[in-house]
Design a protein around this motif. Structure first.
Motif, mmCIF file in Angstrom:
data_model
loop_
_atom_site.group_PDB
_atom_site.id
_atom_site.type_symbol
_atom_site.label_atom_id
_atom_site.label_comp_id
_atom_site.label_asym_id
_atom_site.label_seq_id
_atom_site.Cartn_x
_atom_site.Cartn_y
_atom_site.Cartn_z
ATOM 1 N N VAL A 32 0.844 -1.200 0.000
ATOM 2 C CA VAL A 32 0.000 0.000 0.000
ATOM 3 C C VAL A 32 0.877 1.246 0.000
ATOM 4 N N LEU A 33 1.886 1.270 0.851
ATOM 5 C CA LEU A 33 2.770 2.427 0.938
ATOM 6 C C LEU A 33 3.462 2.693 -0.388
ATOM 7 N N ASP A 38 4.336 6.204 -4.853
ATOM 8 C CA ASP A 38 4.927 6.261 -6.189
ATOM 9 C C ASP A 38 3.931 6.375 -7.342
ATOM 10 N N GLU A 39 2.679 5.934 -7.159
ATOM 11 C CA GLU A 39 1.776 5.827 -8.310
ATOM 12 C C GLU A 39 0.391 6.446 -8.115
ATOM 13 N N ALA A 40 -0.051 6.643 -6.907
ATOM 14 C CA ALA A 40 -1.426 7.061 -6.663
ATOM 15 C C ALA A 40 -1.743 8.429 -7.269
ATOM 16 N N PRO A 41 -2.951 8.611 -7.816
ATOM 17 C CA PRO A 41 -3.346 9.863 -8.478
ATOM 18 C C PRO A 41 -3.892 10.900 -7.489
ATOM 19 N N TRP A 42 -3.015 11.563 -6.778
ATOM 20 C CA TRP A 42 -3.415 12.494 -5.728
ATOM 21 C C TRP A 42 -4.056 13.766 -6.268
ATOM 22 N N LYS A 43 -5.004 14.300 -5.498
ATOM 23 C CA LYS A 43 -5.610 15.599 -5.800
ATOM 24 C C LYS A 43 -5.594 16.438 -4.530
ATOM 25 N N LEU A 44 -5.157 17.696 -4.666
ATOM 26 C CA LEU A 44 -5.084 18.584 -3.511
ATOM 27 C C LEU A 44 -6.483 19.018 -3.081
ATOM 28 N N ARG A 45 -6.719 19.005 -1.773
ATOM 29 C CA ARG A 45 -7.972 19.509 -1.214
ATOM 30 C C ARG A 45 -7.636 20.527 -0.134
ATOM 31 N N VAL A 46 -8.263 21.680 -0.206
ATOM 32 C CA VAL A 46 -8.032 22.748 0.754
ATOM 33 C C VAL A 46 -9.345 23.099 1.431
ATOM 34 N N GLU A 47 -9.379 22.999 2.754
ATOM 35 C CA GLU A 47 -10.546 23.356 3.544
ATOM 36 C C GLU A 47 -10.133 24.353 4.624
ATOM 37 N N PRO A 147 -6.938 23.819 22.359
ATOM 38 C CA PRO A 147 -5.667 23.061 22.379
ATOM 39 C C PRO A 147 -5.224 22.639 23.773
ATOM 40 N N SER A 148 -5.646 23.365 24.794
ATOM 41 C CA SER A 148 -5.262 23.011 26.167
ATOM 42 C C SER A 148 -5.963 21.743 26.646
ATOM 43 N N ASP A 149 -6.954 21.280 25.877
ATOM 44 C CA ASP A 149 -7.701 20.081 26.254
ATOM 45 C C ASP A 149 -7.055 18.793 25.738
ATOM 46 N N LEU A 150 -5.800 18.836 25.314
ATOM 47 C CA LEU A 150 -5.102 17.657 24.795
ATOM 48 C C LEU A 150 -5.086 16.533 25.832
ATOM 49 N N ARG A 151 -5.466 15.311 25.390
ATOM 50 C CA ARG A 151 -5.518 14.182 26.306
ATOM 51 C C ARG A 151 -4.601 13.025 25.898
ATOM 52 N N ASP A 152 -4.364 12.835 24.607
ATOM 53 C CA ASP A 152 -3.539 11.694 24.188
ATOM 54 C C ASP A 152 -2.947 11.962 22.810
ATOM 55 N N VAL A 153 -1.844 11.272 22.514
ATOM 56 C CA VAL A 153 -1.141 11.456 21.241
ATOM 57 C C VAL A 153 -0.721 10.089 20.714
ATOM 58 N N TYR A 154 -0.900 9.875 19.394
ATOM 59 C CA TYR A 154 -0.534 8.608 18.766
ATOM 60 C C TYR A 154 0.393 8.855 17.576
ATOM 61 N N ILE A 155 1.467 8.083 17.516
ATOM 62 C CA ILE A 155 2.361 8.101 16.358
ATOM 63 C C ILE A 155 1.732 7.235 15.264
ATOM 64 N N PRO A 156 1.746 7.672 14.000
ATOM 65 C CA PRO A 156 1.137 6.886 12.916
ATOM 66 C C PRO A 156 2.008 5.701 12.502
ATOM 67 N N VAL A 157 2.016 4.681 13.319
ATOM 68 C CA VAL A 157 2.866 3.506 13.136
ATOM 69 C C VAL A 157 2.445 2.724 11.890
ATOM 70 N N HIS A 158 3.410 2.307 11.120
ATOM 71 C CA HIS A 158 3.180 1.573 9.870
ATOM 72 C C HIS A 158 2.353 0.315 10.103
ATOM 73 N N GLY A 159 1.256 0.180 9.356
ATOM 74 C CA GLY A 159 0.415 -1.010 9.458
ATOM 75 C C GLY A 159 -0.536 -1.023 10.628
ATOM 76 N N SER A 160 -0.611 0.088 11.380
ATOM 77 C CA SER A 160 -1.519 0.148 12.531
ATOM 78 C C SER A 160 -2.826 0.824 12.150
ATOM 79 N N GLY A 161 -3.833 0.647 12.983
ATOM 80 C CA GLY A 161 -5.115 1.278 12.759
ATOM 81 C C GLY A 161 -5.525 2.103 13.959
ATOM 82 N N PHE A 162 -6.492 2.972 13.726
ATOM 83 C CA PHE A 162 -7.071 3.770 14.805
ATOM 84 C C PHE A 162 -8.529 3.988 14.448
ATOM 85 N N ALA A 163 -9.426 3.557 15.313
ATOM 86 C CA ALA A 163 -10.858 3.674 15.061
ATOM 87 C C ALA A 163 -11.482 4.571 16.113
ATOM 88 N N PHE A 164 -12.518 5.314 15.712
ATOM 89 C CA PHE A 164 -13.204 6.138 16.697
ATOM 90 C C PHE A 164 -14.658 6.362 16.302
#
Length: 198
Positions: A32-33, A38-47, A147-164
């Motif tokens: 996937v990486l 190297d090949e994916a057809p990216w499109k810029l999105r600005v919000e 921003p003062s309400d920060l409770r937790d931080v996660y590193i985007p580890v390769h092959g990991s998931g995060f659901a919410f």
């Protein structure tokens, strides 16, 4: 090849979420990486609160080795795994699937993703080999919109998931990407009883 939720652990604070280590096999994560880089057809999105490049996985011409990412088997496993994890007795239905790329100082400011009943849960799958704390791009969870309400931080580890669970309380952000490119697969679901009810 399907997502694996065997190592997932549900947490309730500051809002219901679950880290999912090893959601992809190392071999699939590497493939996937390579495609996203190297090949994916990216499109810029600005919000108003972010700028990033995106791809719709349901419309993209995925290579045969990655066709599983939008297959019925993969999506059904994700729907079932998340429904069990979050106790959704009526099941979940895929709303959309995409991929995101952050680079060059791009960031995502605090937001909650809440748009009503159209979306109820989100699954993030990280594909970032060798990612370190100093690279930035950290997923940050907050108890509120300040921003003062920060409770937790996660590193985007390769092959990991995060659901919410998406709600008015699911405040989160991604810190600025300092080095490299940060890639994420994003699967969004809504509450429902079958895939045919989209």
């Amino acid at each position: 090849m399907v997502p694996h939720f065997t190592q997932a652990s549900l947490r309730t604070e500051p809002f219901p979420h679950a880290p999912v280590p090893g959601i992809l096999t190392p071999a699939l994560a590497d493939r996937v990486l390579a495609w996203l880089r190297d090949e994916a057809p990216w499109k810029l999105r600005v919000e108003s609160f972010y700028q990033q490049h995106e791809i719709c996985l349901e419309e993209a011409a995925l290579p045969p080795s990655l066709s599983c990412l939008s297959s019925n088997e993969f999506i059904s496993a994700a729907e079932d795994g998340l429904a069990r994890l979050f106790g959704e007795t009526h099941g979940l239905v895929l709303a959309n699937a995409s991929a995101h790329r952050l680079s060059g100082g791009q960031t995502i400011k605090i937001h909650n993703d809440f748009i009503g009943d159209e979306e109820s849960h989100r699954l993030l799958i990280q594909v970032n080999a060798g990612w370190k704390l100093e690279h930035g791009g950290l997923l940050m969870l907050f108890a509120g919109s300040d921003p003062s309400d920060l409770r937790d931080v996660y590193i985007p580890v390769h092959g990991s998931g995060f659901a919410f669970e998406i709600s008015e309380c699911s405040h989160h952000a991604v810190s600025s990407t300092v080095a490299g490119e940060r890639f994420t697969l994003v699967y969004t679901f809504r509450r429902g009883s079958s895939r045919g009810q989209k």
